[in-house]
Design a protein around this motif. Structure first.
Motif: not given
Lengths: 341, 296
Positions: B148-157
């Protein structure tokens, strides 16, 4: 074409020290520090110390020593699988250590091939493809490689096994593959690192026969490592004995057996079968007796003894190429057979 | 001794500012570069969409046949083929065909990407201890950080959709193939490599002629693990807009639909088992295949 007396490989003042500050340590070793002292005081290991060795073209040069004597290290300097700390390795007058990576690859591809103690065959390739390996590396096309590979498989007596995988073969057969692989590149120099040590005694003798048979025809320059003196005496035109990285004696088999340089060498030759190792030429005297039985100068003592006893004689005439060159007496043979103190 | 009773912390205000600064920095970055990055991944998106549509629009008997052939080529075992066909028929019969095809598409593409990226990285690691020392901690992070933690920046980008989902799957599934390629090459017998050196083999001749062929069993174990892990990511990826079997599972969780969750979950398990058997078989066959090739 080089003649018999040409030096093919010349090793000059070669040092190999293992450890992070090897170059500095060479000075200590040159100054005479012993292997144990260097290890105790500086934590560096002496691999080779001041080795000078001339390998004559078309000869079998045996390098002998116990494990840890540096013999495998030495042979790997000739094709630079190991970099020395100091010294020179000249092959046909060219310093191997001065070669670029490209030149070194070319040298290994065409000039010096190698046979390994534990075969080092490629398990994912068939016998035929293993033998062709050196050729494929050189960029020779598949058809020609296969053709030449087949020829060498035949020469080492493995015809019919071309499509086997090496793991399906016995040790002796695997080393035949190793030998064929090394011969296939037509390199002038053959480096053999204890090639027969891992084999059963009977198989070992077989392999020695194969090697001598091939050598009588191919006249390669062979550097042969072994820890077995019988093997060294049987194969070598010349023998170098290593101890703790130092060459303690270099000479012909007869010189080694008749005049061991020190106690270490004497210990080595203590248990050999002298009757089969010493040649008549090494103990003959001048002058000859008419009517005595004849023995060849190259015959070993066992055979000379048999001729003498068969003829009921006390003395035999020694001949070389049919011409008398000296004589040998029964008691002298008996004295030579007796184990030296 | 106040110092020992209370852990010295950054003040609330400073801490808030720090987090804000990081967020703002990343937001600015994604605003200025987001589009470029999206464009960069566009061919990948096109391919994924095309492949998914291909699987979904092809007549189902054709797909079942293709899967059966694939299973036979991989496993060389009739039991696996029969099991595979039965599983696919059951999946279709229970109404999960479309979702299964979507999952199949993303897992296939993710696996291909991981192989294309992971094997070269593994080779580089095997070649140099320094590269290995640099990449190993990165792999550790990729494997342990909660997805879930790396989903955040990926979705932001990249927003929500197939490509961010694919990236998330790849981050999770990449480490095993990298590690096992590295390991496999490092485990190749030193004596055989020395022999290759002694015959004057160049780096590439050693790599393709000796190291990779002998490392294949390990490399294939890595491919197998990568497939398994990308299947495991299907549910999480569905949270950011990847279609497939994860979507109904997610719906089942939020609505407590037991049967729906169970059926789709089991479909994922069945796919995993099938992929596992087939890819393991391919690993073994590739070795045999090479042998056959050399025989003639």
């Amino acid at each position: 074409m080089s003649t018999d007396t040409d030096t093919k490989v010349a090793i000059r003042d070669l040092y190999k020290i293992f450890g992070p500050r090897a170059a500095v340590m060479t000075e200590h070793v040159r100054a005479g520090m012993s292997k144990d002292d260097l290890l105790d005081r500086h934590g560096h290991v002496v691999g080779l110390r001041a080795i000078d060795l001339d390998v004559t073209a078309h000869h079998i040069q045996v390098v002998m020593g116990l494990s840890g004597s540096g013999k495998s290290t030495l042979i790997r300097h000739i094709n630079r699988l190991i970099e020395p700390t100091a010294g020179e390795v000249l092959v046909d007058g060219v310093d191997v250590l001065g070669m670029t990576q490209q030149e070194l690859r070319e040298f290994r591809r065409s000039k010096a091939s190698m046979v390994f103690q534990r075969f080092a065959l490629m398990p994912h390739r068939t016998v035929a493809d293993n033998v062709a390996y050196g050729l494929r590396v050189q960029g020779i096309d598949r058809a020609e490689s296969a053709e030449r590979s087949r020829h060498w498989i035949d020469r080492v007596g493995l015809t019919g096994y071309e499509d086997y995988y090496t793991t399906q073969l016995s040790g002796g057969m695997q080393q035949r593959v190793g030998l064929a692989r090394a011969l296939a590149t037509d390199a002038e120099i053959l480096l053999m690192d204890e090639p027969f040590s891992a084999l059963d005694p009977l198989i070992r003798t077989d392999m020695q026969d194969i090697l001598l048979d091939l050598q009588s025809e191919l006249h390669k320059t062979i550097v042969f490592i072994t820890h077995d003196l019988e093997e060294a005496l049987r194969l070598g035109n010349n023998i170098a004995i290593l101890r703790d990285g130092e060459a303690v004696q270099i000479g012909t088999p007869q010189e080694i057996v008749m005049r061991p340089a020190d106690d270490y060498v004497a210990e080595f030759i203590k248990d050999i079968n002298r009757g089969r190792a010493i040649e008549v030429a090494s103990i003959m005297e001048s002058g000859h007796v008419n009517g005595a039985p004849e023995v060849d100068a190259g015959a070993v003592l066992d055979d000379a003894l048999q001729s003498l006893i068969g003829a009921g004689a006390e003395v035999a005439t020694v001949t070389r190429d049919g011409k008398p060159v000296g004589s040998v007496r029964l008691e002298r043979i008996a004295a030579a057979l007796a184990r030296p103190d | 001794m106040e110092l020992f009773d209370k852990f010295p912390t950054l003040g609330d205000q400073e801490l808030r500012d720090l987090k804000k600064a990081i967020d703002r920095g990343f937001r600015d970055f994604s605003r200025s570069h987001g589009e470029a990055i999206e464009n960069f991944f566009d061919p990948l998106l096109q391919f994924l969409v095309w492949f998914e549509r291909l699987l979904q629009t092809s007549p189902w008997p054709l797909i079942v046949l293709a899967v059966a052939v694939f299973a036979w080529l991989g496993a060389r075992n009739w039991l696996v083929v029969v099991g595979t066909v039965a599983a696919f028929l059951a999946i279709g019969y229970l109404g999960m065909w479309r979702d299964t095809m979507a999952t199949l598409a993303i897992v296939s593409v993710a696996t291909l990407i991981c192989i294309a990226v992971g094997i070269p990285i593994g080779i580089a690691m095997a070649r140099s201890d320094r590269v290995q020392a640099a990449i190993t901690p990165l792999l550790d992070v990729m494997q342990t950080i909660p997805s879930f933690v790396y989903l955040i920046p990926v979705v932001m980008l990249l927003g929500i959709g197939k490509v961010p989902g694919l990236i998330a799957v790849c981050i999770y599934a990449l480490p095993p193939i990298v590690r096992l390629t590295n390991l496999g090459i490092r485990l190749v017998d030193r004596e055989v490599l020395e022999a290759a050196d002694a015959f004057g083999a160049s780096y590439t001749q050693k790599l393709f002629g000796v190291q990779i062929p002998l490392a294949l069993p390990n490399i294939f174990a890595g491919v197998n693990q990568t497939i398994m892990m990308s299947l495991a990511m299907v549910v999480i990826a569905s949270m950011i807009g990847v279609k497939g079997l994860g979507v109904p599972v997610l719906r089942a969780i939020s609505n407590q639909y037991l049967a729906l969750g169970l059926m789709n979950g089991l479909a994922i398990v069945v796919l995993a088992i099938i992929f596992d058997r087939i890819s393991q078989g391919f690993g073994k066959n590739l070795q045999k295949h090479r042998r056959d090739e050399h025989r003639h």
